[in-house]
Design an enzyme around this catalytic site. Structure first.
Site, PDB file in Angstrom:
ATOM      1  N   ASN A   9       0.868  -1.066   0.383  1.00 15.50           N
ATOM      2  CA  ASN A   9      -0.468  -0.122   0.031  1.00 15.50           C
ATOM      3  C   ASN A   9       1.190   1.358  -0.025  1.00 15.50           C
ATOM      4  O   ASN A   9       1.540   1.503   1.359  1.00 15.50           O
ATOM      5  CB  ASN A   9      -0.900  -0.287   1.207  1.00 15.50           C
ATOM      6  N   TRP A  10       1.048   1.751  -1.210  1.00 14.56           N
ATOM      7  CA  TRP A  10       1.923   2.915  -1.455  1.00 14.56           C
ATOM      8  C   TRP A  10       0.944   4.209  -0.731  1.00 14.56           C
ATOM      9  O   TRP A  10       2.310   5.226  -0.525  1.00 14.56           O
ATOM     10  CB  TRP A  10       2.248   2.727  -2.520  1.00 14.56           C
ATOM     11  N   LYS A  11      -0.014   4.297  -0.472  1.00 14.77           N
ATOM     12  CA  LYS A  11      -0.488   5.581   0.479  1.00 14.77           C
ATOM     13  C   LYS A  11      -0.286   6.657  -0.685  1.00 14.77           C
ATOM     14  O   LYS A  11      -0.702   6.658  -1.870  1.00 14.77           O
ATOM     15  CB  LYS A  11       0.015   6.091   1.365  1.00 14.77           C
ATOM     16  N   HIS A  96      -9.191   1.032   5.073  1.00 13.62           N
ATOM     17  CA  HIS A  96      -8.283   1.356   5.231  1.00 13.62           C
ATOM     18  C   HIS A  96      -8.284   2.070   6.534  1.00 13.62           C
ATOM     19  O   HIS A  96      -9.492   3.428   6.835  1.00 13.62           O
ATOM     20  CB  HIS A  96      -7.106   1.907   4.836  1.00 13.62           C
ATOM     21  N   GLU A  98      -6.645   4.604   8.105  1.00 19.16           N
ATOM     22  CA  GLU A  98      -5.712   6.163   7.692  1.00 19.16           C
ATOM     23  C   GLU A  98      -7.368   6.418   6.471  1.00 19.16           C
ATOM     24  O   GLU A  98      -8.110   7.767   6.897  1.00 19.16           O
ATOM     25  CB  GLU A  98      -4.906   6.334   6.704  1.00 19.16           C
ATOM     26  N   GLU A 168      -5.110  -5.067  10.115  1.00 19.29           N
ATOM     27  CA  GLU A 168      -4.508  -3.997  10.983  1.00 19.29           C
ATOM     28  C   GLU A 168      -4.779  -3.039  12.216  1.00 19.29           C
ATOM     29  O   GLU A 168      -5.440  -2.165  11.936  1.00 19.29           O
ATOM     30  CB  GLU A 168      -4.282  -2.993   9.835  1.00 19.29           C
ATOM     31  N   GLY A 174       2.586   2.085  11.161  1.00 21.19           N
ATOM     32  CA  GLY A 174       2.953   3.230  10.615  1.00 21.19           C
ATOM     33  C   GLY A 174       3.817   3.818  11.743  1.00 21.19           C
ATOM     34  O   GLY A 174       4.547   4.705  12.413  1.00 21.19           O
ATOM     35  N   SER A 213       3.289  -2.370  10.604  1.00 19.31           N
ATOM     36  CA  SER A 213       4.669  -1.950  11.183  1.00 19.31           C
ATOM     37  C   SER A 213       5.588  -3.834   9.904  1.00 19.31           C
ATOM     38  O   SER A 213       6.592  -3.871  11.129  1.00 19.31           O
ATOM     39  CB  SER A 213       4.986  -1.398  12.362  1.00 19.31           C
ATOM     40  N   GLY A 234       2.641  -1.138   4.264  1.00 20.46           N
ATOM     41  CA  GLY A 234       2.644   0.312   4.140  1.00 20.46           C
ATOM     42  C   GLY A 234       4.312   0.482   3.842  1.00 20.46           C
ATOM     43  O   GLY A 234       4.707   0.212   2.357  1.00 20.46           O
ATOM     44  N   GLY A 235       4.941   1.284   4.727  1.00 25.61           N
ATOM     45  CA  GLY A 235       6.118   2.014   4.208  1.00 25.61           C
ATOM     46  C   GLY A 235       7.235   1.283   4.015  1.00 25.61           C
ATOM     47  O   GLY A 235       7.517   1.192   3.315  1.00 25.61           O
TER      48      GLY A 235
HETATM   49  C1  PEP Z   1      -0.090   0.143   6.277  1.00 23.81           C
HETATM   50  O1  PEP Z   1      -0.572   1.315   5.657  1.00 23.81           O
HETATM   51  O2  PEP Z   1      -1.604  -0.322   5.769  1.00 23.81           O
HETATM   52  C2  PEP Z   1       0.486  -0.292   6.863  1.00 23.81           C
HETATM   53  C3  PEP Z   1       0.038  -1.713   7.257  1.00 23.81           C
HETATM   54  O3  PEP Z   1       1.040   0.375   7.218  1.00 23.81           O
HETATM   55  P1  PEP Z   1       2.208   0.176   7.645  1.00 23.81           P
HETATM   56  O4  PEP Z   1       3.563  -1.235   7.049  1.00 23.81           O
HETATM   57  O5  PEP Z   1       3.626   1.197   7.621  1.00 23.81           O
HETATM   58  O6  PEP Z   1       2.495   0.447   9.164  1.00 23.81           O
END
Ligand code: PEP
Length: 256
Positions: A9-11, A96, A98, A168, A174, A213, A234-235
């Site tokens: 997930n590049w956000k 999600h 966010e 999640e 994050g 994470s 994500g990151g």
């Molecule tokens: C996400 O955005 O779905 C996510 C899990 O982010 P991260 O891996 O950065 O915690």
């Protein structure tokens, strides 16, 4: 045999040209390997077309991070499912945390999107998860139950093959603090039971990803859990080496 999906997930990161470079580096890093897991990237809307052209002829799947539930109309700034379908998106992420937090998406709105995505024949990654406060108040299972029941309300059992769930925990997204393997296994097992209760036995084939994470350092201890079938990353999905290392971990677990 265990199935595994590693989804990035590049956000709100990566311009179209940056997206081409990133996805090309994933293609280069996987092209000489036997890839037994599915690899999905979800760039921002503005990069989907560039990514689709770059991955053509490869096994890399691509999808979107959100959509509107109406197929067209006066919804300034929104993107519809037919628009994404025409670009070849195979998955759409819905709910999600966010979007729930910053854009006030509630379970009822998420359910409208879920039904629209499934109705259009596209696969869905439905994100669910508790906040830190909800966990501390011992409300994790109650929250997940509500998110599943309302989020999947009026979904037909035959649509189970289009559904992926991503657990999640909001406090792990994050933050660099992943949930512990025991916490993850406990929740995934609960989610799988709930899915069958809500959708019937066909739901036993729904795969449940973990997100929050995930890095190359903790991927093994998470992905090898019995009820974990991949990760929503994500990151770490923005860093080719780390993302590819997570993919390698998934492959080595599948080969066992
Ligand atoms: C996400 O955005 O779905 C996510 C899990 O982010 P991260 O891996 O950065 O915690």
């Amino acid at each position: 045999m265990k199935k595994m999906l590693i989804a990035g997930n590049w956000k709100m990161n990566m311009t179209p040209s940056e997206s081409i470079n990133l996805v090309q580096s994933i293609i280069d890093g996987t092209k000489d390997k036997k890839i037994s897991c599915d690899i999905l990237v979800c760039p921002p809307f503005t990069s989907i077309d560039s990514v689709s052209r770059t991955v053509k002829g490869t096994n890399i799947l691509y999808g979107a991070q959100n959509c509107h539930f109406e197929s067209k109309g006066a919804y300034t700034g929104e993107i519809s499912i037919p628009m994404l379908k025409e670009l070849g998106c195979k998955y759409i992420i819905i709910g999600h945390s966010e979007r729930r937090t910053y854009f006030f998406e509630n379970d009822e709105l998420i359910n409208k999107k879920v039904k629209a995505v499934l109705g259009a024949g596209i696969n869905l990654i439905l994100c669910i998860g508790e906040t830190l406060r909800e966990r501390e108040e011992n409300r994790t299972f109650e929250v997940l139950k509500r998110q599943i029941e309302i989020g999947l309300n009026r979904v037909q059992p035959e649509q189970c093959i289009q559904i992926v769930i991503a657990y999640e925990p909001v406090w792990a997204i994050g933050t660099g603090i992943s949930a512990e393997p025991e916490q993850i296994q406990e929740v995934h097992s609960f989610i799988k039971t709930e899915l069958v209760r809500v959708l019937g036995k066909r739901a036993s084939s729904i795969i449940v990803l973990y997100g929050g994470s995930v890095t190359d350092e903790n991927a093994k201890s998470i992905l090898e859990l019995e009820d974990v079938h991949g990760g929503l990353i994500g990151g770490a999905s923005l860093k080719t080496d780390i993302f590819l290392s997570i993919v390698d971990t998934a492959i080595s677990i599948l080969e066992k």
